[in-house]
Write a protein that holds these residues in place. Structure first.
Motif, short mmCIF file in Angstrom:
data_model
loop_
_atom_site.label_atom_id
_atom_site.label_comp_id
_atom_site.label_asym_id
_atom_site.label_seq_id
_atom_site.Cartn_x
_atom_site.Cartn_y
_atom_site.Cartn_z
N GLY A 63 43.92 42.23 42.66
CA GLY A 63 43.41 41.25 41.74
C GLY A 63 43.78 39.82 42.03
O GLY A 63 43.40 38.92 41.28
N GLN A 64 44.52 39.55 43.12
CA GLN A 64 44.89 38.20 43.50
C GLN A 64 44.06 37.74 44.69
O GLN A 64 43.93 38.46 45.68
CB GLN A 64 46.37 38.12 43.86
CG GLN A 64 47.30 38.36 42.68
CD GLN A 64 48.76 38.21 43.07
OE1 GLN A 64 49.08 38.03 44.24
NE2 GLN A 64 49.63 38.28 42.08
N ILE A 65 43.48 36.55 44.55
CA ILE A 65 42.69 35.99 45.65
C ILE A 65 43.64 35.43 46.69
O ILE A 65 44.45 34.54 46.41
CB ILE A 65 41.75 34.89 45.11
CG1 ILE A 65 40.78 35.48 44.07
CG2 ILE A 65 40.98 34.26 46.25
CD1 ILE A 65 39.85 34.46 43.46
N LEU A 66 43.51 35.95 47.94
CA LEU A 66 44.38 35.50 49.02
C LEU A 66 43.77 34.31 49.76
O LEU A 66 44.41 33.28 49.94
CB LEU A 66 44.64 36.66 49.99
CG LEU A 66 45.25 37.93 49.35
CD1 LEU A 66 45.52 38.98 50.43
CD2 LEU A 66 46.53 37.60 48.60
N PHE A 67 42.52 34.44 50.18
CA PHE A 67 41.83 33.34 50.86
C PHE A 67 40.34 33.67 50.87
O PHE A 67 39.93 34.75 50.46
CB PHE A 67 42.36 33.11 52.28
CG PHE A 67 42.47 34.38 53.10
CD1 PHE A 67 41.37 34.90 53.77
CD2 PHE A 67 43.69 35.04 53.22
CE1 PHE A 67 41.48 36.06 54.52
CE2 PHE A 67 43.80 36.19 53.96
CZ PHE A 67 42.70 36.71 54.61
N GLN A 68 39.55 32.69 51.31
CA GLN A 68 38.11 32.83 51.36
C GLN A 68 37.65 32.96 52.81
O GLN A 68 38.18 32.29 53.70
CB GLN A 68 37.43 31.60 50.73
CG GLN A 68 37.83 31.32 49.30
CD GLN A 68 37.17 32.25 48.30
OE1 GLN A 68 36.16 32.90 48.63
NE2 GLN A 68 37.72 32.31 47.10
N VAL A 69 36.67 33.84 53.04
CA VAL A 69 36.09 33.99 54.37
C VAL A 69 34.61 33.63 54.28
O VAL A 69 33.97 33.83 53.24
CB VAL A 69 36.27 35.43 54.90
CG1 VAL A 69 37.75 35.73 55.08
CG2 VAL A 69 35.63 36.45 53.96
#
Length: 577
Positions: A63-69
């Motif tokens: 549920g935690q956003i790490l990074f965007q691709v």
């Protein structure tokens, strides 16, 4: 209490005629409104920063956003993010700690997980001012930290700690809800009610009892229903935030929290209301509504200051002060609303549809409210009644305390507040004892017994009237002989007074004085008398001859028996036969 003490320190109570308690209510309501505005503004800014470009997809772990691709070549952003997410979920369940490394393939850095390819960092993933290799190192650190946290959160010690924190959050949420309910009921709701319903101007009047028998109108019930929505929404939002915070503590439920949070953010921040050329979200409309509420509060405070500092110095009467204050307040609200709509970029012409819908609503369900509001405007500008006038409406007599947009507050002689709809003052007959000239004539009828000296009676009446301090000497009191009644000589004492609100006490005092003086001069006050005349005659009963013969025989038999048992009746000369 602390807020009232601080306000009492910085403001002189004698300089401001209103109550410190009411000022603290407005102040607290303003603080709450400002806090809501700041929260909405901060949330809007944070949401704007978290919104990724349309072609980006997040890499999420627990549920935690790490990074965007981003999309790269033949692989779309969603496909790349989904592949990374699946591999990370598998790595968490392994017994051995996952190993994240950065390598190079075809001149592009790659990130491996347990010596298996995880993702290739392309130029599309690199922000301006950085390189692909530096971006790979940043993602490596982020992944290592997230995997370590995920493994830690699945340990027994962490789960115990999370359960304890969840209980503490629930307790704090309950306390905050209790504080919000009491604060709303004691401070915010009375301040909002005072914007639409008449309220006493000073503290003494505010502490007196409310009407004991008052059937609330449709508008009052509608206002109560509208004012019950904010605390309900506040409790709903409070418990929603509390549950979302609890679900964020556990790794298995954090994904649900992420989905719900994103859904709520999209609902409140997505432009869904079209007004003219601009689109507005629900959060924008809430912020606009908060600004309107603050405008009402500020207009109330400015009007009170203007009335206390300027109008009182001019020396105009109380009714004129109330009329000017109402006009100033409505003007501030009107022009302030126009300014707010211009600031928010709302085209006034776009409100034509809303106005037409409102007109239909008024025609069907809000006729009484519209009628009372229009009557209130007529009362303010035409001024048939004013604040401070002593009026008689139907069976009620009292002093006008407040003229509002919908209703008027009348304080009766019993110190009971009566809320009268404004339309009643224009549709029915209203006696205004104070209009133009407060001097009024009071009639006191008195009856005197027949045979009394009417000259003495006349002098007694005038003496009683002239001795009362409330009775005016000019015009002088008068006594009129009204006529001959059934049981008395009817007189009427007429006196003039400049205090019509004291007429009940004045009549009582005059009756006491007249009765004492009449008793002193031995003049009787009669009571109703009736003469009863009884006529004797033959009863209208006709008997048959047989019945008369039978009655005569019965009387003869009774008389014979009486002589047989009472021989002394002959000596007494009994002649009953």
């Amino acid at each position: 209490m602390l807020l009232q003490t601080l306000l009492g320190t910085f403001m002189n109570r004698h300089a401001f005629p209103w109550s410190i308690r009411w000022m603290s209510r407005y102040f607290m309501l303003g603080l709450v409104s400002l806090g809501v505005s700041l929260m909405l503004g901060i949330n809007s800014g944070a949401i704007a920063q978290l919104d990724p470009p349309p072609e980006s997809k997040p890499v999420v772990l627990d549920g935690q956003i790490l990074f965007q691709v981003n999309s790269s070549g033949a692989f779309g952003a969603e496909e790349r993010a989904q592949t990374v997410n699946q591999k990370l979920e598998v790595a968490i369940e392994l017994d051995d700690p996952p190993k994240i490394e950065v390598g190079e393939r075809t001149k592009l850095p790659i990130i491996t997980l347990n010596e298996q390819h995880l993702i290739t960092v392309t130029e599309a993933d690199v922000p301006p001012g950085s390189t692909a290799y530096n971006q790979a190192l940043e993602w490596q650190a982020t992944l290592e930290s997230a995997l370590d946290q995920a493994r830690t959160e699945r340990s027994l010690s962490y789960l115990r700690w999370a359960a304890l924190v969840s209980g503490i959050i629930l307790v704090i949420t309950g306390l905050i809800q209790w504080g919000l309910q009491h604060g709303w009921r004691l401070y915010i709701q009375p301040a909002l009610m005072s914007q639409f319903l008449p309220d006493p101007e000073d503290e003494d009047e505010a502490d007196q009892g409310k009407p004991e028998e008052d059937n609330p109108s449709h508008s009052n019930r509608l206002l109560d229903a509208l004012l019950s929505l904010p605390p309900l929404l506040a409790r709903l939002g409070l418990w929603t935030a509390s549950l979302l915070s609890i679900t964020r503590l556990f790794p298995w439920t954090r994904q649900w929290s992420y989905v719900v949070s994103q859904s709520l953010l999209s609902v409140f921040t997505a432009p869904s209301i079209d007004l003219g050329r601009n689109n507005y979200s629900i959060s924008d409309m809430l912020l606009l509504l908060t600004s309107v509420v603050m405008l009402f509060i500020l207009s109330k405070i400015v009007t009170d200051i203007f009335r206390a500092r300027v109008l009182v110095v001019t020396g105009v009467n109380r009714g004129a002060q109330a009329t000017i204050a109402i006009i100033v307040r409505y003007s501030l609200v009107f022009f302030g609303s126009l300014a707010l709509m211009q600031i928010w970029g709302i085209d006034i012409s776009s409100l034509a549809i809303l106005a037409s819908s409102l007109g239909i609503g008024i025609g069907f369900g809000l006729q009484d409210i519209a009628k009372n509001f229009g009557s209130g405007l007529v009362l303010v500008f035409e001024r048939p009644i004013q604040v401070g006038d002593f009026v008689e409406v139907g069976e009620f007599q009292g002093t006008v305390e407040h003229i509002g947009a919908r209703s008027t507050l009348i304080r009766t002689l019993d110190q009971v507040s009566i809320i009268v709809p404004n339309s009643r003052f224009l549709e029915n007959e209203v006696i205004n004892w104070s209009l133009g000239n407060p001097v009024s004539r009071i009639r006191v009828p008195v009856g005197i017994a027949y045979g009394s000296d009417i000259e003495i009676v006349r002098d007694v009446f005038l003496q009683a009237a002239r001795s009362h301090p409330v009775v005016l000497s000019t015009p002088p009191p008068q006594v009129f002989f009204k006529g001959f009644g059934d049981s008395s000589l009817d007189f009427e004492v007429m006196v003039w007074t400049a205090e019509p609100s004291q007429q009940i006490r004045l009549k009582s005092d005059l009756y006491f004085a007249i009765e004492a003086l009449l008793r002193e001069h031995q003049v009787e006050i009669p009571f109703p008398q009736r003469d009863l005349h009884v006529r004797s005659g033959q009863l209208p009963i006709t008997l048959t001859p047989q019945m008369e013969q039978w009655i005569q025989q019965l009387m003869t038999t009774t008389s014979s028996n009486g002589h047989a048992h009472h021989p002394e009746s002959d000596r007494s000369g009994d002649s009953r036969t």
